[in-house]
Structure formats: structure tokens, C-alpha cells
Design an enzyme around this catalytic site. Structure first.
Site, mmCIF file in Angstrom:
data_model
loop_
_atom_site.group_PDB
_atom_site.id
_atom_site.type_symbol
_atom_site.label_atom_id
_atom_site.label_comp_id
_atom_site.label_asym_id
_atom_site.label_seq_id
_atom_site.Cartn_x
_atom_site.Cartn_y
_atom_site.Cartn_z
ATOM 1 N N LEU A 161 38.771 41.977 45.754
ATOM 2 C CA LEU A 161 39.706 43.251 46.085
ATOM 3 C C LEU A 161 39.873 43.086 47.882
ATOM 4 C CD1 LEU A 161 37.267 45.061 48.077
ATOM 5 C CD2 LEU A 161 36.287 44.928 45.791
ATOM 6 N N TYR A 212 43.179 33.889 51.369
ATOM 7 C CA TYR A 212 44.568 33.435 51.441
ATOM 8 C C TYR A 212 44.834 32.651 52.537
ATOM 9 C CZ TYR A 212 49.691 33.813 51.212
ATOM 10 O OH TYR A 212 51.261 33.833 51.089
ATOM 11 N N TYR A 222 52.705 38.958 56.210
ATOM 12 C CA TYR A 222 51.289 39.222 55.658
ATOM 13 C C TYR A 222 50.499 39.655 57.073
ATOM 14 C CZ TYR A 222 46.715 38.559 53.103
ATOM 15 O OH TYR A 222 45.745 38.889 52.332
HETATM 16 N N1 LIG Z 1 48.050 37.911 44.945
HETATM 17 C C1 LIG Z 1 48.167 36.907 45.678
HETATM 18 O O1 LIG Z 1 49.099 36.409 46.040
HETATM 19 C C2 LIG Z 1 46.866 36.475 46.179
HETATM 20 C C3 LIG Z 1 46.709 35.449 47.055
HETATM 21 C C4 LIG Z 1 45.386 35.071 47.372
HETATM 22 C C5 LIG Z 1 44.426 35.940 47.670
HETATM 23 N N2 LIG Z 1 44.575 36.991 46.974
HETATM 24 C C6 LIG Z 1 43.182 37.906 46.903
HETATM 25 O O2 LIG Z 1 42.750 38.311 45.610
HETATM 26 C C7 LIG Z 1 42.183 39.393 45.572
HETATM 27 C C8 LIG Z 1 42.397 40.199 44.479
HETATM 28 O O3 LIG Z 1 43.864 40.665 44.866
HETATM 29 P P1 LIG Z 1 44.874 40.371 43.619
HETATM 30 O O4 LIG Z 1 46.258 40.154 44.416
HETATM 31 O O5 LIG Z 1 44.616 39.805 42.414
HETATM 32 O O6 LIG Z 1 45.424 42.212 43.352
HETATM 33 P P2 LIG Z 1 44.659 43.421 42.643
HETATM 34 O O7 LIG Z 1 45.372 44.657 42.736
HETATM 35 O O8 LIG Z 1 44.204 42.733 41.166
HETATM 36 O O9 LIG Z 1 43.220 43.305 43.176
HETATM 37 C C9 LIG Z 1 43.068 44.084 44.371
HETATM 38 C C10 LIG Z 1 42.016 45.252 43.808
HETATM 39 O O10 LIG Z 1 41.313 45.853 45.084
HETATM 40 C C11 LIG Z 1 41.096 47.113 44.526
HETATM 41 N N3 LIG Z 1 40.744 47.777 45.851
HETATM 42 C C12 LIG Z 1 41.310 48.274 46.962
HETATM 43 N N4 LIG Z 1 40.834 48.921 47.778
HETATM 44 C C13 LIG Z 1 39.244 49.132 47.526
HETATM 45 C C14 LIG Z 1 38.119 49.488 47.924
HETATM 46 N N5 LIG Z 1 38.156 50.162 48.853
HETATM 47 N N6 LIG Z 1 37.150 49.475 46.794
HETATM 48 C C15 LIG Z 1 37.247 48.744 45.716
HETATM 49 N N7 LIG Z 1 38.264 48.128 45.267
HETATM 50 C C16 LIG Z 1 39.439 48.209 46.162
HETATM 51 C C17 LIG Z 1 42.310 47.708 43.861
HETATM 52 O O11 LIG Z 1 41.943 48.749 43.227
HETATM 53 C C18 LIG Z 1 42.449 46.230 43.078
HETATM 54 O O12 LIG Z 1 41.938 46.563 41.950
HETATM 55 C C19 LIG Z 1 42.417 40.118 46.997
HETATM 56 O O13 LIG Z 1 41.441 39.682 47.638
HETATM 57 C C20 LIG Z 1 43.562 39.454 47.519
HETATM 58 O O14 LIG Z 1 43.791 39.500 48.807
HETATM 59 C C21 LIG Z 1 45.742 37.519 46.442
#
Ligand SMILES: NC(=O)c1ccc[n+]([C@@H]2O[C@H](COP(=O)([O-])OP(=O)(O)OC[C@H]3O[C@@H](n4cnc5c(N)ncnc54)[C@H](O)[C@@H]3O)[C@@H](O)[C@H]2O)c1
Length: 349
Positions: A161, A212, A222
Site C-alpha cells: 500500500l 519503486y 513521481y
Molecule cells: N504500480 C506500480 O507501477 C508500482 C511500482 C512499484 C511499486 N509499487 C508499489 O506497490 C504497492 C501496491 O500498489 P499497486 O500499484 O499495486 O496499487 P493498488 O491500488 O493495488 O494498491 C495500493 C493500495 O493501497 C491502499 N491504501 C491507500 N492508502 C491506504 C491506507 N491509508 N491504509 C490502507 N491501505 C491504503 C489502496 O486502497 C490500495 O488498495 C505500493 O506500495 C506501490 O507504491 C507499485
């Protein structure tokens, strides 16, 4: 399928480790096929940050379910009802299918707001918010208590998250409030989760978060302090690995994932323009050593490795799962390279 192949290859591991010239081979315990550590039957995994099937959290949950783990998730209250109703109405059934013909079962969905540690932290406007109405225990300490009540000790913690209210703003324009909010939701939330969940984990358990590359290299677009939050998350991974390793025998690692068009990533965009995530995905495919698409399941498989006993001696690492993009120091599709010269780009044979 891919996981089964990995398990098969590993189960064939020799009981002897090849020795450097002049030294006797070291005898190590033979690893019986089922005992090498890939079977998660009987283990409980808490995946924080699942609200649909498009993100990394879902893919990790699925990889763990493929290996037999019981899956429980933590979902942010503003999206809790829509997630639960999607599950109940079967809208996610296609994405729940496992390779053995079964379905991933989410045994319990806990409301979780990871910016609050205890009930005393919850401000009045959140208490009065209709999306939190009727929810009693959604802070990190309360969720850990509920999990302990329901499952006793668990084995796996996933932090998937992040939230940065000013993510579309350059750091030069980011407010203190926005910067601290990004770091609270995206970095301290992991510290707090490990603080509260590691004590209810079995020795030998493992935690993983998602980071990331913007933590270490500049990724324009970003913003909002999210790059700082990811830098903190990676640094904290090492310190938490030391502290939780000594105190609880729990491992702590993070995955630096390549770009994925999840719901959260899609939010990083300026209206009317190609979104940040679409640009990042295109750039990654063209410039990575493995110039192919990156799937959420690729990250799921690597997370499975870090969360199972397959990686029982691995802790404190940032593992890149990005088709190798992190290793590049030059963009091979840069317009500057089209000006007369040419770079040696290996071609597939
Ligand atoms: N998508 C990408 O390109 C990418 C790349 C590298 C890292 N990430 C990381 O992967 C992780 C998951 O993200 P994702 O991209 O799969 O998107 P995602 O939308 O599936 O996951 C993000 C989640 O965080 C939750 N969230 C936000 N604020 C919150 C809070 N206060 N309490 C509890 N939950 C909360 C959202 O409801 C969501 O379910 C994150 O840490 C993101 O930074 C994503």
C-alpha cells in the site's frame, strides 16, 4: 505453473555443495521435495493493501494461495464496501482461479487504515466520515489484535500500500503536509505494521513490502514526496531486518517492482495527457534488458520466494523485479541517440 517448475528444479538440489578446488565438498541437509520450503499449507498470510484484482497485493496473495497459504487481507475503509461487494457478487471470480482448478479464498477482510496506529490517533473528521461509519477497529494495532484473536500466530506479512496526496506535484512544489502524508501512509505504515504484527508471527516468518526505483534514481512525475517515502521504506527494510530478525526471528525484505497499471498507479496522471504509468510501462519495455511486458504475477512469484522458506537466509534486501531496468544507465530509445551515431543493441537470435 511457473511456480511448480521452480519447485521442481529446487527439489532436485544436491545434498552436496560443490567445493572450491582443493577443498572437500560441504555436506548439507538433503531437501526432500516437499520440505524445501515452497509449501505454504497451514501458513497464514496477511496482505495489507488489497482492494481489487489489478494490483501487486492481489498477485502476491494469489501466488501464496497457489502454494497453499490461508489468505487474509487488510483493505482501506474508503474502498472496503466496493471490494467486498465485488467479491460477494463474483466479479473477481476469474481472477481468483488457481492453476489447480480451485479458487483463491480470502478467508477474512479486515478494514485497515494504515495511517493510524491506535484508536487515539483517529481524528473526529474520520470518525464522522460515512465511509468509516460502523467500523470499530481499523487502526494497525487493533487489526493486529483482531488477527491474533482469529488466527493466533501468523507467518507472512505483506505491505502493498501507498498513498501520496500530492504525487502529481514536483518535489519543489510539494507542501510539508503532502510530504509527511506520503511518508506516513507509504513508509511509516510498514514500520508500524512490522511493530504490531511481528510479535504475532511465528519464528521463521517473513515480511515483504513494495518499493519503486524512484527511491534511488530520479523518476520525473513521481512526486509529492513519494520518492522520499520509498527511500525511507528501503532503508527501514534493512533496520527492521536487523531488529525483527534478532527479536522475533522474522525476515524483512522489499521488492523494487517495475511499473504496473494498478488503480493506485493510474491515479498518477495529469488530465488529458498520456498517464505517468503508461509512459513508464512503455519506457520500461523498450529500455529493459528483458524487453517484455512485466506482469503482476512476475512480482507475485518473486514475493512467494521471499515469503517462503526458499529464501530462509535472505533478509534486509531490496530485490528488483523489473525486467532488469534498474541496471541500465542509458535509455536506448533516447532521441539524442538518433543524431548520426548508433549504439550496439544486441538483437535476439
Ligand atoms: N504500480 C506500480 O507501477 C508500482 C511500482 C512499484 C511499486 N509499487 C508499489 O506497490 C504497492 C501496491 O500498489 P499497486 O500499484 O499495486 O496499487 P493498488 O491500488 O493495488 O494498491 C495500493 C493500495 O493501497 C491502499 N491504501 C491507500 N492508502 C491506504 C491506507 N491509508 N491504509 C490502507 N491501505 C491504503 C489502496 O486502497 C490500495 O488498495 C505500493 O506500495 C506501490 O507504491 C507499485
Amino acid at each position: 505453473m511457473k511456480l511448480a517448475v521452480l519447485a521442481l528444479c529446487l527439489s532436485a538440489a544436491s545434498a552436496f555443495v560443490a567445493a572450491p578446488a582443493g577443498r572437500a565438498p560441504t555436506k548439507v541437509a538433503a531437501a526432500p521435495a516437499a520440505g524445501i520450503g515452497g509449501d505454504l499449507t497451514g501458513k497464514v498470510a496477511f496482505v495489507a493493501g488489497v482492494a481489487d484484482s489489478t494490483g501487486y497485493g492481489w498477485a502476491i496473495a494469489k501466488a501464496l494461495a497457489e502454494a497453499g497459504a490461508t489468505i487474509i487481507v487488510g483493505t482501506w475503509p474508503p474502498v472496503l464496501n466496493i471490494f467486498k461487494s465485488s467479491l460477494d457478487k463474483g466479479k473477481l471470480d476469474d481472477d481468483r482461479k488457481l492453476s489447480n482448478g480451485g479458487m483463491m479464498d480470502i478467508a477474512k477482510v479486515y478494514p485497515l487504515d494504515a495511517v493510524f496506529d491506535t484508536p487515539d490517533d483517529v481524528p473526529d473528521d474520520i470518525k464522522a466520515n460515512k465511509r468509516y461509519a460502523g467500523l470499530e477497529s481499523f487502526t494497525i494495532s487493533e487489526v493486529a489484535e483482531s488477527i491474533a484473536k482469529d488466527y493466533g500466530k501468523i507467518d507472512i506479512l505483506v505491505h502493498s500500500l501507498a498513498n501520496g496526496p500530492e504525487v502529481t506535484k514536483p518535489l519543489l512544489e510539494t507542501s510539508r503536509k503532502g510530504y509527511l502524508a506520503a511518508n506516513s501512509a507509504s513508509a511509516y505504515s510498514f514500520v508500524s505494521l512490522v511493530q504490531h504484527v511481528a510479535p504475532i508471527m511465528h519464528e521463521g516468518g517473513a515480511a515483504v513490502s513494495l518499493t519503486y526505483i524512484a527511491s534511488e534514481d530520479v523518476i520525473p512525475g513521481y512526486g509529492g514526496g513519494m520518492s522520499s517515502a520509498k527511500a525511507a521504506l528501503e532503508s527501514d527494510t534493512r533496520t527492521l531486518a536487523w531488529e525483527a530478525g534478532r527479536k522475533y526471528g522474522v525476515r524483512v525484505n522489499t521488492i523494487s517492482a517495475g511499473p504496473l497499471k494498478s488503480r493506485a498507479a493510474s491515479a498518477i496522471s495529469t488530465k488529458g495527457e498520456k498517464s505517468f504509468i503508461d509512459l513508464a510501462i512503455d519506457y520500461s519495455k523498450v529500455n529493459s534488458p528483458l524487453n517484455k511486458d512485466l506482469y503482476a504475477d512476475d512480482v507475485g512469484a518473486s514475493a512467494f520466494f521471499l515469503l517462503s522458506d526458499l529464501s530462509r537466509a535472505v533478509t534486509g534486501v531490496t530485490l528488483y523485479v523489473d525486467n532488469g531496468l534498474h541496471s541500465m544507465g542509458m535509455a536506448v530509445d533516447s532521441a539524442a541517440l538518433n543524431d548520426g551515431g548508433s549504439l550496439p543493441v544486441p538483437q535476439r537470435v
